[in-house]
Design an enzyme around this catalytic site. Sequence first.
Site, short mmCIF file in Angstrom:
data_model
loop_
_atom_site.label_atom_id
_atom_site.label_comp_id
_atom_site.label_asym_id
_atom_site.label_seq_id
_atom_site.Cartn_x
_atom_site.Cartn_y
_atom_site.Cartn_z
N ASP A 17 -0.12 4.49 -0.05
CA ASP A 17 -0.82 5.72 0.35
C ASP A 17 0.09 6.75 1.00
OD1 ASP A 17 -3.18 4.50 -0.37
OD2 ASP A 17 -3.90 4.16 1.67
N HIS A 18 1.01 6.24 1.87
CA HIS A 18 1.75 7.21 2.68
C HIS A 18 2.90 7.86 1.93
CE1 HIS A 18 -1.02 6.73 5.81
NE2 HIS A 18 -0.80 5.42 5.88
N HIS A 54 -5.71 3.65 -1.34
CA HIS A 54 -7.01 3.94 -0.74
C HIS A 54 -7.40 5.36 -1.12
CE1 HIS A 54 -9.53 4.00 3.28
NE2 HIS A 54 -10.25 4.34 2.23
N ARG A 62 -9.53 8.01 -0.30
CA ARG A 62 -10.42 8.38 0.80
C ARG A 62 -11.33 9.53 0.36
NH1 ARG A 62 -8.84 6.30 6.04
NH2 ARG A 62 -10.50 7.67 6.75
N ASN A 84 0.86 -1.18 0.00
CA ASN A 84 0.00 0.00 0.00
C ASN A 84 0.90 1.25 0.00
OD1 ASN A 84 -1.36 2.28 1.13
ND2 ASN A 84 -3.01 0.96 1.82
N GLU A 119 -8.69 0.37 -2.55
CA GLU A 119 -9.40 0.30 -1.27
C GLU A 119 -10.35 1.48 -1.24
OE1 GLU A 119 -7.66 0.87 2.85
OE2 GLU A 119 -6.39 -0.62 1.92
N ARG A 179 -7.11 12.77 1.49
CA ARG A 179 -5.98 13.25 2.31
C ARG A 179 -4.63 12.77 1.79
NH1 ARG A 179 -6.92 9.77 7.81
NH2 ARG A 179 -8.96 10.71 7.66
N HIS A 180 -4.62 11.64 1.04
CA HIS A 180 -3.34 11.21 0.47
C HIS A 180 -3.49 10.93 -1.03
CE1 HIS A 180 -5.11 7.44 1.81
NE2 HIS A 180 -4.67 7.53 3.04
N GLU A 202 -10.45 -9.61 3.30
CA GLU A 202 -9.20 -9.22 3.95
C GLU A 202 -9.50 -9.16 5.44
OE1 GLU A 202 -6.85 -6.07 2.25
OE2 GLU A 202 -6.11 -5.50 4.23
N THR A 259 -6.76 6.31 10.57
CA THR A 259 -6.66 5.25 9.56
C THR A 259 -7.91 4.39 9.71
OG1 THR A 259 -5.30 3.41 8.75
CG2 THR A 259 -5.28 3.78 11.13
N THR A 260 -8.10 3.42 8.82
CA THR A 260 -9.32 2.61 8.88
C THR A 260 -9.43 1.94 10.25
OG1 THR A 260 -8.86 2.13 6.57
CG2 THR A 260 -10.64 0.89 7.60
N HIS A 265 -3.29 -4.59 7.94
CA HIS A 265 -3.45 -3.43 8.82
C HIS A 265 -2.54 -3.55 10.03
CE1 HIS A 265 -5.06 0.16 10.57
NE2 HIS A 265 -5.73 0.36 9.46
N GLY A 266 -1.60 -2.64 10.10
CA GLY A 266 -0.72 -2.55 11.27
C GLY A 266 0.44 -3.53 11.27
N GLY A 268 1.34 -1.38 4.36
CA GLY A 268 1.64 -0.05 3.84
C GLY A 268 2.57 0.75 4.72
N HIS A 269 2.04 1.23 5.85
CA HIS A 269 2.73 2.23 6.65
C HIS A 269 4.14 1.80 7.04
CE1 HIS A 269 3.62 4.60 10.30
NE2 HIS A 269 3.02 5.57 9.62
N ARG A 300 3.23 18.86 1.80
CA ARG A 300 3.83 20.11 1.33
C ARG A 300 3.23 20.60 0.02
NH1 ARG A 300 8.83 21.36 3.81
NH2 ARG A 300 8.92 23.11 2.38
N1 PXP Z 1 -5.63 -3.15 4.48
C1 PXP Z 1 -6.60 -2.22 4.66
C2 PXP Z 1 -7.99 -2.60 4.32
C3 PXP Z 1 -6.30 -0.93 5.13
O1 PXP Z 1 -7.27 -0.03 5.33
C4 PXP Z 1 -4.94 -0.59 5.34
C5 PXP Z 1 -4.58 0.81 5.72
O2 PXP Z 1 -4.83 1.66 4.66
C6 PXP Z 1 -3.97 -1.59 5.11
C7 PXP Z 1 -4.33 -2.86 4.71
C8 PXP Z 1 -2.52 -1.30 5.32
O3 PXP Z 1 -2.33 -1.02 6.68
P1 PXP Z 1 -0.93 -0.45 7.16
O4 PXP Z 1 -0.72 0.84 6.45
O5 PXP Z 1 -1.14 -0.30 8.64
O6 PXP Z 1 0.09 -1.47 6.81
#
Ligand code: PXP
Length: 241
Positions: free
Chosen positions: A9-10, A43, A45, A7, A70, A49-50, A151, A100-101, A190-191, A212-213, A18
């Site tokens: 997004d970040h 994602h 949103r 992912n 997403e 935001r991103h 998921e 976040t979600t 996630h996480g 992702g993060h 910026r």
């Molecule tokens: N899966 C879903 C459905 C999510 O919403 C997210 C966060 O956008 C992720 C995976 C990835 O999570 P993380 O950025 O914490 O790795």
Amino acid sequence: MLALGVNVDHVATLRQARGTAYPSPLEAARLAAKGGAEGITIHLREDRRHIQDTDVWEMRREQELPLNLEMGIAPDIVELAFEVIPDEVCLVPEKREELTTEGGLDVCGQMGKLEPLCKRFHDAGIKVSLFIDPDPDQVRAAAELEVPLIELHTGTFCEEEGDARLECLRQLTEGAVMAHQFGIQVNAGHGLNLDNLADLAPCPYLHTLNIGHSIVARSVFVGMEEAVAEMLRAMQACRIS
Ligand code: PXP
């Protein structure tokens, strides 16, 4: 072997902070592919935001890995998905004020809305994944909707420690077994990060981890290609299967 979806997004979060044109989520996706990613997630949103609409189009046209969009089910986002035609959509709950979600989609409580939407995606050739908590009722509801993928939300598992994390693992395992019995592909995310990944290893039937993060954060120091390769090595080392 377990696949890694990345992912990005970040990367867009850093750009939006910026209002610059860089760093590019597209370039990150290409480097993730070089590092061994098997899919790219973004994602879009509601508050943009991103990831921006233009990123979604670029990602569809200019990189080759399967694209997982997403998304919440706000009408404008749904219509954009039908224009872009990603390979997959992963339906998530979305609250504007959240960082976040938070938590999985309440599939049981939204069957009326989700049933026609899932059918529309299916008819358009887009695979639907539902981001759900490992709750047997939610898994059953996903099976009723005949989605090909779910998921499992690993956020709570990642936040907890000790016995509480073990209890989350038990629930994830139960959800994964049930979904597998229904013939649904089981993804999770996630996480997840290099420190908590090994604790997920006992969970069966996992097909893809979406991360992702932690990968984007690590890429600041080692680069995106290496951050992805490093995560894949960690997945192999703990033999999540
Ligand atoms: N899966 C879903 C459905 C999510 O919403 C997210 C966060 O956008 C992720 C995976 C990835 O999570 P993380 O950025 O914490 O790795």
